[in-house]
Design a protein around this motif. Sequence first.
Motif, PDB file in Angstrom:
ATOM      1  N   UNK A 197       0.739  -1.268   0.063  1.00 50.56           N
ATOM      2  CA  UNK A 197      -0.247   0.227  -0.002  1.00 50.56           C
ATOM      3  C   UNK A 197       0.821   1.346  -0.093  1.00 50.56           C
ATOM      4  N   UNK A 198       1.951   1.323   0.745  1.00 48.54           N
ATOM      5  CA  UNK A 198       2.916   2.572   0.859  1.00 48.54           C
ATOM      6  C   UNK A 198       3.479   2.498  -0.477  1.00 48.54           C
ATOM      7  N   UNK A 199       3.810   1.685  -1.285  1.00 48.80           N
ATOM      8  CA  UNK A 199       4.591   1.544  -2.506  1.00 48.80           C
ATOM      9  C   UNK A 199       3.679   2.152  -3.346  1.00 48.80           C
ATOM     10  N   UNK A 200       2.413   1.880  -3.223  1.00 48.51           N
ATOM     11  CA  UNK A 200       1.343   2.293  -4.299  1.00 48.51           C
ATOM     12  C   UNK A 200       1.141   3.559  -4.195  1.00 48.51           C
ATOM     13  N   UNK A 254       3.333  10.504  -6.993  1.00 52.94           N
ATOM     14  CA  UNK A 254       4.555  11.049  -7.936  1.00 52.94           C
ATOM     15  C   UNK A 254       4.164  11.167  -9.330  1.00 52.94           C
ATOM     16  N   UNK A 255       2.857  10.823  -9.604  1.00 54.06           N
ATOM     17  CA  UNK A 255       2.448  10.838 -11.021  1.00 54.06           C
ATOM     18  C   UNK A 255       2.151  12.395 -11.381  1.00 54.06           C
ATOM     19  N   UNK A 256       2.717  13.009 -12.438  1.00 56.82           N
ATOM     20  CA  UNK A 256       2.551  14.183 -12.620  1.00 56.82           C
ATOM     21  C   UNK A 256       1.908  14.217 -14.051  1.00 56.82           C
ATOM     22  N   UNK A 257       0.911  14.962 -14.235  1.00 57.23           N
ATOM     23  CA  UNK A 257       0.028  15.107 -15.321  1.00 57.23           C
ATOM     24  C   UNK A 257       0.378  16.318 -16.171  1.00 57.23           C
TER      25      UNK A 257
END
Length: 98
Positions: free
Chosen positions: A27-30, A36-39
């Motif tokens: 869960x922490x990795x997810x 960290x996803x940048x749109x």
Amino acid sequence: MIRQNKNFVNLKMVVFIAIYASLIAFSLAWYHTLTNINCDLTQPISSNSVKADSSEGAAQNCSEQLHFHWIKFYGINGLIYGASLFAFVTSIRKSNKS
């Protein structure tokens, strides 16, 4: 009535804790991946396989997909941790009634 071996109960608890710890790590990795996803599409796209008609449409699509992944994140984690909490509470209630 069949008595359960005390070692078997301890083994079940150790397995439960190990599975729970691995779920927390997953869960922490997810979570960190989603944060960290940048749109923002002002940066050049290095992949030639992705073609977009406009940067606004691609940013909107990225944002929609990101929201959908957050919904999945909260839904799946809610089910996993809610089910384990429910199982834990019912097992405590069952042992208290005995």
